[in-house]
Structure formats: structure tokens, C-alpha cells
Design an enzyme around this catalytic site. Structure first.
Site, short mmCIF file in Angstrom:
data_model
loop_
_atom_site.label_atom_id
_atom_site.label_comp_id
_atom_site.label_asym_id
_atom_site.label_seq_id
_atom_site.Cartn_x
_atom_site.Cartn_y
_atom_site.Cartn_z
N CYS A 98 -2.99 1.48 7.25
CA CYS A 98 -3.19 0.83 8.54
C CYS A 98 -3.65 1.83 9.60
O CYS A 98 -4.33 1.46 10.55
CB CYS A 98 -1.91 0.13 8.99
SG CYS A 98 -0.47 1.21 9.02
N GLU B 277 8.46 2.58 14.81
CA GLU B 277 9.12 3.19 13.66
C GLU B 277 8.97 4.70 13.80
O GLU B 277 8.20 5.19 14.62
CB GLU B 277 8.47 2.72 12.35
CG GLU B 277 8.52 1.21 12.12
CD GLU B 277 9.82 0.75 11.47
OE1 GLU B 277 10.78 1.56 11.42
OE2 GLU B 277 9.87 -0.39 11.01
N GLU C 274 4.71 -3.73 12.51
CA GLU C 274 3.70 -2.69 12.35
C GLU C 274 2.54 -3.32 11.59
O GLU C 274 2.63 -3.58 10.39
CB GLU C 274 4.29 -1.49 11.60
CG GLU C 274 3.52 -0.22 11.82
CD GLU C 274 2.67 0.15 10.65
OE1 GLU C 274 1.46 -0.14 10.69
OE2 GLU C 274 3.21 0.72 9.69
N ASN D 290 0.80 -1.23 0.00
CA ASN D 290 0.00 0.00 0.00
C ASN D 290 0.83 1.28 0.00
O ASN D 290 0.34 2.33 -0.39
CB ASN D 290 -0.96 0.01 1.19
CG ASN D 290 -0.25 -0.08 2.53
OD1 ASN D 290 0.64 -0.90 2.71
ND2 ASN D 290 -0.64 0.78 3.45
#
Length: 471
Positions: free
Chosen positions: A281, A451, A248, A150
Site C-alpha cells: 500500500c 499503526e 489502513e 500481501n
């Protein structure tokens, strides 16, 4: 002419030879745009060997020298913006304006980590006269990265920039559906002077390339972005080898709107479900609205969603599988009794050849419904009303996920109170601006580790304590 995508290992393209290829069809007209080599364990082994051979020299470079090379990557990315944007738009379907923003974010990651790594210090510990103790942050060595379809360029840049700044070498496995810009980024790293073997890319499927990368004994850290189901398998593989994993994963983020909120800004935030066609997400896919303003907010959101014209202001689904999944959720929502306010169908007519769905709003959504609980990953907004502050918190936390949340209220005490009670790795109050400086990661099933921000450098390094006696 479809692009032919092969591996990048040890500073060169590795021809596919007799290996099979995967044909990739683009999201706009489902025309063939690329053929991707299907790598396997032997390609992973070759890439890891190249990364391991380059690891010591790269780790031994002064942080300032690594940083200057990363800053040059950022400069070249911006210089070649058109090429990267055009390629990723063709593969992902993103709007050009969205992808231009994404490219600048990718460049910012290299610029940011290239600078802040010079501030990655250890500490001294006072043990008394005659003993001197200090800590240092050291790279893991070879880092295996598995990135999703994505946001291929930004996701690769986010992990690579931090890992490389910290002195690691990397082997990246991009999604087989969107591999082009990751390969382009690897070549660009070599062009600016990052040594051969420091950045490697092996293309192929998760079951063949991703699994081999997780299982390889010389990969000392795994960084994965993707689904919860796959993330669990990655975590299990890393646990078997006792290596750390940065995960993640998914999200079903709540956007909580109290009656005293700035409704213009709150409604605008609800429309972010259309960014990237909702394939994020961190998408704010659950809109929780207090009773007093519920109907007014719902009406305004629905009106503005209808104006998000597919093709002009709404991108298509990137993959065929994701297109089918979103269409299936339309049926699920109807069967479970959610009230369709707008959208709810695949796009017909002139755009039917592409993977377009209508921007969609459902109301009267309850916690028992799948569109409240499950990550749709499309431009689909689930609206639920609440009465009290406690109701809002309970609804926001009624999820296996905990990635992001948003809170809108004019009451600053309530804003901080609610933010502290929501189980999410990042809570945004009244549209507070986030950036590459703000750590990002999840609670619960949304993942492990962080992150972005300076915090990321702690996850891409391991801590060593050295004690020296002078007695």
C-alpha cells in the site's frame, strides 16, 4: 501435501467438520498448497466469546508481565525463522530475502510494544485543593482484526503486538489466500504462555467472517487493512455500532525528484516499486521528476528495472485476481496513451506457469490517466514530469490517497516546505529511514488512525478520567 487450515479458537484448533473449504493455489506454479476452512458467523461468535472470557484477566495483568510474554514471542519468532519464512514464501511468492526482513520486522513489533507499554501513563489534572483528577489508558476489550494477503505475518504482528500490549484480546481474520503464518503465530503465542482465548483466528472470506466480525456486538474496536472499497464498508459497519475503527487502506504514493537531488539515491528509491512485486500500500508508484533531469532519471530507472529479473529479483503476484488486475492495467495504460518504456507484459517462457509480470515503467503519464490515479498494486511505475515546486506539490496531491510521499532535493528549506504541503500521513525526505517506531497511517482515502510507533497504543486504548473528592 497441501496444508489443512482450520480455526484457532480458545487455545485450540477447531476442526472444520462438514464446512466447505477453499483450495489455495500457490503463486509459483499454481499448484495446490492449502485447503482453508470457510468459517462463518458461528465461528466468529465462538471466537469472540473466547476472547471476551479472557479479556478481564489479561487486562488486569501488569504491563510488565504482558510485555515479557510479547518479548518471548519475538524471541521464538526469530528462533523459528526458517519455518515461518518458508511457509509465507510458498503462499505469497515473496523473495526469501524480503521475507527474512519481514519476519524480523514482525519480531520487532512484539519486542517494541512489549517494552514501551510500560511507559503508557496517564496524567494528573490540578483542580484545586480537595479534588484529585487523573487520566488512565484502558483497553477496549475484544479487538477484531482483518488483515490482507500481501503481508500476512507482518500485518498480523503489527496490530496484535500493540493490541495485546495495551491489554486487549483479539480475534483475527486473515486473508483466506494467506492464512498459514497468522495461525502459526497464534499457536506460538499460546506456547509462550499467553492465555487461551487472548489470541483467536477465524479463517474464511471477508463476506462471511469479516462482516460477522465487524457486526458482532462484543467487538469493541475494528482494525482493518485492505482496499478503500472494503474499508468503507468496514467503517459503515463500525459506525452503525458506534465503535472506533483503525483503517489502513490504499495508496498511490508520489516520489518527487527535484533537479538538485542525489540522483543515485533517488533512482534507487524508485526501484522500491519492485519490493514485494509492488504489492504494498505504501509503494512509491508515481515518480514525479523535474524537467531538467527527467530524461536522465527515466533512462536510469528503466535500465535498472530491466535488470530486475522475474523469479530471481522480482516476486510473482500473490493471487490470481491480482495477476489479472495488473495485466489489465497494461492494456489500460496502452489505451490511454502512456508511453511504455520497459515491461508491460505477463512473463512467458519457463516462468509462465507462475503469476509473474514484467517490471514496468510508463512515461508521459498525465493526471487524467488511470495509472496515475488508481492503485495498480504491482511492479508498475508511472513517471510524470514537472517544472516548478508548485507543480510538484499539485501533482503529488492530485490523488484521493494520502498514505506516503517521498521528496528528493539538496535544498533543505525546500524539502521542509514541500513536505509540509503534501497531503500524506508520512513524508520521507532524502531517503530518511522509517521503522516500527514511526507512526504510519493515511490522509484522505488512505485511512483513519495510526499503526506503528508509540502512537498506536493510543488507538488501541480508550481514555478514562477519574475525579476523587477528599473534601
Amino acid at each position: 501435501m497441501p496444508r489443512e487450515l482450520d480455526h484457532w479458537i480458545g487455545g485450540r484448533t477447531v476442526p472444520r467438520g462438514t464446512q466447505e473449504t477453499l483450495v489455495i493455489e500457490g503463486p509459483f506454479e499454481r499448484a495446490v498448497i492449502a485447503r482453508v476452512a470457510l468459517g462463518g458467523p458461528k465461528h466468529v461468535a465462538s471466537a469472540v466469546a473466547a476472547a471476551r472470557a479472557a479479556a478481564r484477566d489479561w487486562a488486569d495483568r501488569a504491563p510488565v508481565d504482558r510485555g515479557r510474554l510479547l518479548a518471548e514471542v519475538a524471541r521464538r519468532l526469530r528462533e523459528r525463522q526458517h519455518e515461518f519464512v518458508a511457509t509465507e514464501v510458498e503462499e505469497t511468492g515473496k523473495l526469501v530475502a524480503e521475507m527474512r526482513g519481514g519476519l524480523n520486522v514482525a519480531a520487532d513489533y512484539f519486542e517494541f510494544y512489549g517494552g514501551v507499554v510500560r511507559a503508557l501513563f496517564g496524567e494528573t489534572i490540578n483542580l484545586g485543593a480537595g479534588d484529585h483528577a487523573f487520566t488512565s489508558r484502558e483497553p477496549y476489550g475484544v479487538v477484531g482484526m482483518i488483515t490482507p494477503w500481501n503481508g500476512p505475518l507482518t500485518q498480523a504482528a503489527r496490530g496484535m503486538a500493540a493490541a495485546l500490549a495495551a491489554g486487549n484480546t483479539v480475534v483475527v481474520k486473515p486473508s483466506e489466500f494467506t492464512s498459514s503464518t497468522t495461525l502459526m503465530l497464534a499457536r506460538l503465542c499460546e506456547e509462550v504462555g499467553i492465555p487461551a482465548g487472548v489470541v483467536n483466528v477465524v479463517v474464511g472470506t471477508g463476506s462471511d467472517v469479516g462482516a460477522a466480525l465487524v457486526d458482532h456486538p462484543d467487538v469493541r474496536l475494528i482494525a482493518f487493512t485492505g482496499s478503500v472499497a472494503t474499508g468503507r464498508r468496514v467503517a459503515e459497519g463500525a459506525a452503525r455500532r458506534l465503535v472506533p475503527a483503525i483503517l489502513e487502506l490504499g495508496g498511490k504514493s508520489a516520489n518527487v525528484v527535484f533537479a538538485d537531488a542525489d540522483l543515485d539515491r533517488a533512482v534507487a528509491s524508485a526501484l522500491t516499486i519492485c519490493v514485494g512485486a509492488g504489492q504494498q500500500c505504501a509503494a512509491l508508484s508515481r515518480l514525479l521528476v523535474q524537467d531538467e533531469v527527467h530524461d536522465a532519471v527515466l533512462e536510469r530507472v528503466a535500465e535498472q528495472m530491466r535488470a530486475r529479473t522475474p523469479g530471481e529479483r522480482l516476486a510473482p503476484m500473490t493471487t490470481e485476481g491480482q495477476f489479472a488486475k495488473v495485466v489489465e492495467y497494461f492494456e489500460v495504460a496502452e489505451d490511454e496513451g502512456a508511453r511504455l518504456v520497459t515491461g508491460g507484459h505477463a512473463v512467458t517462457g519457463e516462468l509462465a506457469a507462475g503469476r509473474y509480470v514484467e517490471p514496468t515503467v510508463y512515461a508521459d503519464v498525465t493526471p487524467q490517466m488511470r495509472i496515475f490515479r488508481e492503485e495498480v498494486f504491482g511492479p508498475v511505475l508511472a513517471v510524470t514530469r514537472f517544472t516548478t515546486e508548485d507543480d510538484a506539490v499539485a501533482l503529488a496531491n492530485d490523488s484521493e490517497y494520502g498514505l506516503v510521499a517521498s521528496v528528493w532535493t539538496a535544498d533543505s528549506a525546500r524539502a521542509l516546505r514541500v513536505a509540509s504541503r503534501i497531503d500524506a500521513g508520512q513524508v520521507i525526505v532524502n531517503g530518511g529511514r522509517t521503522g516500527i517506531e514511526t507512526p504510519f497511517g493515511g490522509y484522505k482515502s488512505s485511512g483513519l488512525g495510526r499503526e506503528k510507533g508509540f502512537e498506536s497504543l493510543f488507538h488501541y486504548t480508550q481514555l478514562k478520567t477519574t475525579v476523587v473528592s477528599t473534601r
